[in-house]
Design a protein around this motif. Structure first.
Motif, mmCIF file in Angstrom:
data_model
loop_
_atom_site.group_PDB
_atom_site.id
_atom_site.type_symbol
_atom_site.label_atom_id
_atom_site.label_comp_id
_atom_site.label_asym_id
_atom_site.label_seq_id
_atom_site.Cartn_x
_atom_site.Cartn_y
_atom_site.Cartn_z
ATOM 1 N N LEU A 1 -49.880 37.031 -121.650
ATOM 2 C CA LEU A 1 -51.254 37.336 -122.048
ATOM 3 C C LEU A 1 -52.174 37.482 -120.840
ATOM 4 O O LEU A 1 -53.293 37.996 -120.964
ATOM 5 C CB LEU A 1 -51.792 36.251 -122.984
ATOM 6 C CG LEU A 1 -51.061 36.113 -124.327
ATOM 7 C CD1 LEU A 1 -51.776 35.104 -125.217
ATOM 8 C CD2 LEU A 1 -50.931 37.436 -125.033
ATOM 9 N N ARG A 2 -51.691 37.069 -119.678
ATOM 10 C CA ARG A 2 -52.471 37.231 -118.448
ATOM 11 C C ARG A 2 -52.787 38.706 -118.182
ATOM 12 O O ARG A 2 -53.739 39.036 -117.466
ATOM 13 C CB ARG A 2 -51.680 36.637 -117.281
ATOM 14 C CG ARG A 2 -52.390 36.645 -115.925
ATOM 15 C CD ARG A 2 -53.556 35.656 -115.922
ATOM 16 N NE ARG A 2 -54.065 35.469 -114.573
ATOM 17 C CZ ARG A 2 -53.697 34.486 -113.769
ATOM 18 N NH1 ARG A 2 -52.787 33.599 -114.173
ATOM 19 N NH2 ARG A 2 -54.205 34.379 -112.574
ATOM 20 N N MET A 3 -52.000 39.602 -118.753
ATOM 21 C CA MET A 3 -52.237 41.035 -118.562
ATOM 22 C C MET A 3 -53.614 41.429 -119.067
ATOM 23 O O MET A 3 -54.219 42.375 -118.554
ATOM 24 C CB MET A 3 -51.148 41.837 -119.297
ATOM 25 C CG MET A 3 -51.189 43.331 -119.058
ATOM 26 S SD MET A 3 -49.722 44.129 -119.750
ATOM 27 C CE MET A 3 -50.074 45.846 -119.361
ATOM 28 N N ARG A 4 -54.117 40.704 -120.066
ATOM 29 C CA ARG A 4 -55.431 40.996 -120.620
ATOM 30 C C ARG A 4 -56.422 39.840 -120.471
ATOM 31 O O ARG A 4 -57.625 40.052 -120.466
ATOM 32 C CB ARG A 4 -55.302 41.358 -122.110
ATOM 33 C CG ARG A 4 -54.602 42.690 -122.348
ATOM 34 C CD ARG A 4 -55.469 43.842 -121.868
ATOM 35 N NE ARG A 4 -54.832 45.146 -122.062
ATOM 36 C CZ ARG A 4 -54.363 45.899 -121.083
ATOM 37 N NH1 ARG A 4 -54.426 45.456 -119.832
ATOM 38 N NH2 ARG A 4 -53.818 47.066 -121.324
ATOM 39 N N LEU B 1 -58.663 44.246 -125.479
ATOM 40 C CA LEU B 1 -58.650 44.519 -124.046
ATOM 41 C C LEU B 1 -59.088 43.266 -123.301
ATOM 42 O O LEU B 1 -59.091 42.173 -123.848
ATOM 43 C CB LEU B 1 -59.552 45.716 -123.742
ATOM 44 C CG LEU B 1 -59.192 47.021 -124.467
ATOM 45 C CD1 LEU B 1 -60.195 48.115 -124.127
ATOM 46 C CD2 LEU B 1 -57.770 47.474 -124.141
ATOM 47 N N LYS B 2 -59.520 43.409 -122.060
ATOM 48 C CA LYS B 2 -59.790 42.257 -121.206
ATOM 49 C C LYS B 2 -60.877 41.355 -121.770
ATOM 50 O O LYS B 2 -61.825 41.816 -122.398
ATOM 51 C CB LYS B 2 -60.160 42.728 -119.809
ATOM 52 C CG LYS B 2 -58.956 43.236 -119.018
ATOM 53 C CD LYS B 2 -59.245 43.290 -117.547
ATOM 54 C CE LYS B 2 -58.002 43.722 -116.764
ATOM 55 N NZ LYS B 2 -56.969 42.679 -116.748
ATOM 56 N N GLY B 3 -60.722 40.085 -121.523
ATOM 57 C CA GLY B 3 -61.659 39.069 -121.979
ATOM 58 C C GLY B 3 -61.076 37.707 -121.667
ATOM 59 O O GLY B 3 -60.386 37.530 -120.671
ATOM 60 N N SER B 4 -61.311 36.750 -122.544
ATOM 61 C CA SER B 4 -60.774 35.406 -122.332
ATOM 62 C C SER B 4 -60.057 34.935 -123.583
ATOM 63 O O SER B 4 -60.287 35.449 -124.687
ATOM 64 C CB SER B 4 -61.903 34.423 -121.988
ATOM 65 O OG SER B 4 -62.714 34.179 -123.123
ATOM 66 N N LEU B 5 -59.193 33.944 -123.416
ATOM 67 C CA LEU B 5 -58.470 33.376 -124.555
ATOM 68 C C LEU B 5 -59.430 32.817 -125.601
ATOM 69 O O LEU B 5 -59.284 33.048 -126.796
ATOM 70 C CB LEU B 5 -57.537 32.267 -124.070
ATOM 71 C CG LEU B 5 -56.352 32.663 -123.195
ATOM 72 C CD1 LEU B 5 -55.673 31.414 -122.656
ATOM 73 C CD2 LEU B 5 -55.368 33.507 -123.978
ATOM 74 N N ASP C 1 -57.401 33.963 -117.895
ATOM 75 C CA ASP C 1 -57.235 32.511 -118.019
ATOM 76 C C ASP C 1 -55.940 32.130 -118.738
ATOM 77 O O ASP C 1 -55.727 30.959 -119.043
ATOM 78 C CB ASP C 1 -58.446 31.885 -118.733
ATOM 79 C CG ASP C 1 -58.780 32.553 -120.063
ATOM 80 O OD1 ASP C 1 -58.272 33.666 -120.317
ATOM 81 O OD2 ASP C 1 -59.566 31.973 -120.837
ATOM 82 N N ALA C 2 -55.072 33.090 -118.990
ATOM 83 C CA ALA C 2 -53.790 32.811 -119.642
ATOM 84 C C ALA C 2 -52.698 32.585 -118.604
ATOM 85 O O ALA C 2 -52.830 32.993 -117.450
ATOM 86 C CB ALA C 2 -53.403 33.978 -120.554
ATOM 87 N N LEU D 1 -57.367 26.261 -124.254
ATOM 88 C CA LEU D 1 -56.797 26.691 -122.985
ATOM 89 C C LEU D 1 -55.812 25.664 -122.444
ATOM 90 O O LEU D 1 -54.730 26.009 -121.953
ATOM 91 C CB LEU D 1 -57.911 26.950 -121.969
ATOM 92 C CG LEU D 1 -57.450 27.435 -120.594
ATOM 93 C CD1 LEU D 1 -56.643 28.710 -120.715
ATOM 94 C CD2 LEU D 1 -58.644 27.653 -119.684
ATOM 95 N N LYS D 2 -56.165 24.392 -122.544
ATOM 96 C CA LYS D 2 -55.276 23.333 -122.068
ATOM 97 C C LYS D 2 -53.946 23.386 -122.813
ATOM 98 O O LYS D 2 -52.877 23.300 -122.214
ATOM 99 C CB LYS D 2 -55.944 21.970 -122.267
ATOM 100 C CG LYS D 2 -55.087 20.777 -121.844
ATOM 101 C CD LYS D 2 -55.882 19.493 -122.009
ATOM 102 C CE LYS D 2 -55.061 18.289 -121.551
ATOM 103 N NZ LYS D 2 -53.871 18.055 -122.383
ATOM 104 N N ARG D 3 -54.019 23.583 -124.124
ATOM 105 C CA ARG D 3 -52.802 23.590 -124.935
ATOM 106 C C ARG D 3 -51.914 24.792 -124.618
ATOM 107 O O ARG D 3 -50.694 24.679 -124.541
ATOM 108 C CB ARG D 3 -53.188 23.602 -126.423
ATOM 109 C CG ARG D 3 -52.010 23.600 -127.383
ATOM 110 C CD ARG D 3 -51.182 22.352 -127.231
ATOM 111 N NE ARG D 3 -50.116 22.291 -128.211
ATOM 112 C CZ ARG D 3 -49.016 21.565 -128.074
ATOM 113 N NH1 ARG D 3 -48.848 20.840 -126.994
ATOM 114 N NH2 ARG D 3 -48.096 21.566 -129.002
ATOM 115 N N VAL D 4 -52.524 25.932 -124.410
ATOM 116 C CA VAL D 4 -51.761 27.135 -124.088
ATOM 117 C C VAL D 4 -51.058 26.984 -122.752
ATOM 118 O O VAL D 4 -49.907 27.374 -122.580
ATOM 119 C CB VAL D 4 -52.680 28.378 -124.081
ATOM 120 C CG1 VAL D 4 -51.969 29.565 -123.458
ATOM 121 C CG2 VAL D 4 -53.104 28.728 -125.503
#
Length: 424
Positions: free
Chosen positions: A146-149, A114-118, A152-153, A403-406
């Motif tokens: 992936l922004r749905m959860r 569920l919700k959180g961060s990458l 930061d995506a 995060l930068k790579r994604v």
């Protein structure tokens, strides 16, 4: 392509060409200076035979792996393998303890993130992997990426916008990008695509934002292209919500969905995208909390309907992949036990309200004869088969780089998506 049928699909695509070539006495373009073709029909036939043998070998190895794991596994662990509780994607000490209780103590087969961060999702995946034992499924909803959860995506359009696409190649690339992002953080299952067909012109109904539209053929084409992209990235796709949520007026988070359409409409519209998905040999189907009177005369959620799961999805449509329930903690599944869904045909039950209690109830159902242990073993064997196919190492990157790579590759895909549909 699919996880399971990569080689067989290549064979089926190439077979008509091969047969035509053999009939003509040769099949390949001659070399630069003429003479013998680089690849004649016999060489191609040998290559196809090699591919088929490789597929058969992989299937045998995967099932041998599953059987070896199951041979010494107590029924409590088998019961746990069929459950995938939902957890927040947070790596704080309390949440990690909660997660490891599921994976280490109970031995669940997977988790829905569920919700959180990458970054924290990646930390969860790495922590679980470091504990050893059979691989688990890590699943996520990613209907607009992936922004749905994960806030930061990268963010992508919702399906309502994607349904305007005229080129399914863009949907394939979208699926590939989502699979790449998933693999970067250790996710190996996407709870999508949405294959529900909404009524009318697509602007009505509860699913209008999440659906690819009202044309079942176009929904099928776009959703399958997306699924191929996902699975070519070695991530399992899960088509939802079988047998079709598009015309339901109830929100199944709050109550059981009711489908009142006649059988002819359901066959030609609601089931059409799923039928195509099954024909493509793709991996997973999610069952909705829907009562469909034209398919099952008993008013009950599809997740406990052997008619819908076994007679229609397994036998009539010929689906051999993973059958997964929608979240059992939704009001549409009120009163449903995990063991009842498993007995009716499900392989995996996601988001039970009380995971430990559901494991205990499943074991009790088996011991009193309400649920055959052979059925439990069959479900676990299929689960382990697919887990074996996923056993390729994911790309590990330092967390500050993650995060930068994604994000750095996603804008190009997002731009191509936005350029490919026309605005209202």
């Amino acid at each position: 392509m699919t996880l399971r049928n990569l080689k067989i699909n290549r064979y089926l695509i190439g077979l008509p060409i091969l047969l035509l070539a053999i009939a003509m006495g040769g099949c390949s373009v001659a070399g630069e200076h003429g003479g013998r073709p680089e690849h004649d029909s016999a060489i191609i036939a040998d290559s196809i035979a090699d591919d088929l043998q490789e597929l058969n070998d992989l299937t045998s190895i995967a099932y041998a792996y599953a059987d070896s794991v199951l041979a010494s596994m107590p029924i409590e662990r088998k019961a746990a393998m069929m459950l995938m509780p939902a957890v927040f994607s947070r790596a704080d000490r309390l949440n990690m303890r909660h997660i490891l209780n599921y994976t280490d103590s109970m031995g669940v087969g997977g988790l829905v993130l569920l919700k959180g961060s990458l970054t924290e999702a990646a930390q969860i995946a790495d922590t679980i992997a470091s504990r050893g034992g059979p691989q688990i499924f890590l699943a996520v909803d990613a209907e607009n990426g992936l922004r749905m959860r994960f806030p930061d995506a990268p963010e992508f359009p919702w399906n309502r916008e994607l349904g305007r696409l005229s080129d399914d190649q863009v949907m394939y690339e979208f699926g590939q990008e989502i699979a790449r992002e998933c693999r970067l953080i250790g996710i190996n299952m996407v709870l999508g695509p949405v294959m529900d067909v909404v009524p009318g012109n697509g602007s009505n109904g509860l699913m209008r934002k999440r659906s690819l539209g009202s044309d079942p053929e176009k929904v099928a084409e776009l959703a399958i292209a997306y699924s191929r992209g996902i699975e070519d990235g070695n991530v399992i796709s899960v088509a939802k919500h079988f047998p079709g949520h598009g015309s339901a007026t109830q929100d199944t988070h709050k109550s059981l969905g009711e489908i009142e359409s006649p059988r002819s409409v359901i066959d030609s519209i609601d089931l059409y995208p799923f039928r195509r998905y099954v024909e493509e040999g793709l991996s997973g189907v999610m069952i909705g909390h829907l009562s469909v009177r034209a398919l099952d005369s008993i008013r009950r959620p599809a997740v406990v309907s052997p008619v819908i799961m076994n007679e229609i999805l397994r036998r009539k449509l010929g689906f051999n992949g993973l059958i997964i329930t929608d979240a059992l903690n939704m009001e549409g599944a009120l009163g449903v036990s995990a063991w009842q869904a498993i007995a009716a045909g499900a392989d995996i039950v996601i988001a039970p309200s009380d995971t430990r209690r559901e494991i205990e109830e499943t074991v009790k159902a088996a011991r009193r004869g309400d649920l055959s242990e052979d059925i439990i073993t069959d479900r676990c064997r299929r689960i382990l088969f697919y887990k074996y196919l996923l056993q390729s190492p994911r790309t590990h990157l330092p967390y500050p780089t993650l995060l930068k790579r994604v994000n750095e590759l996603a804008p190009d895909v997002n731009a191509s998506i936005r350029q490919s549909y026309s605005s209202d």
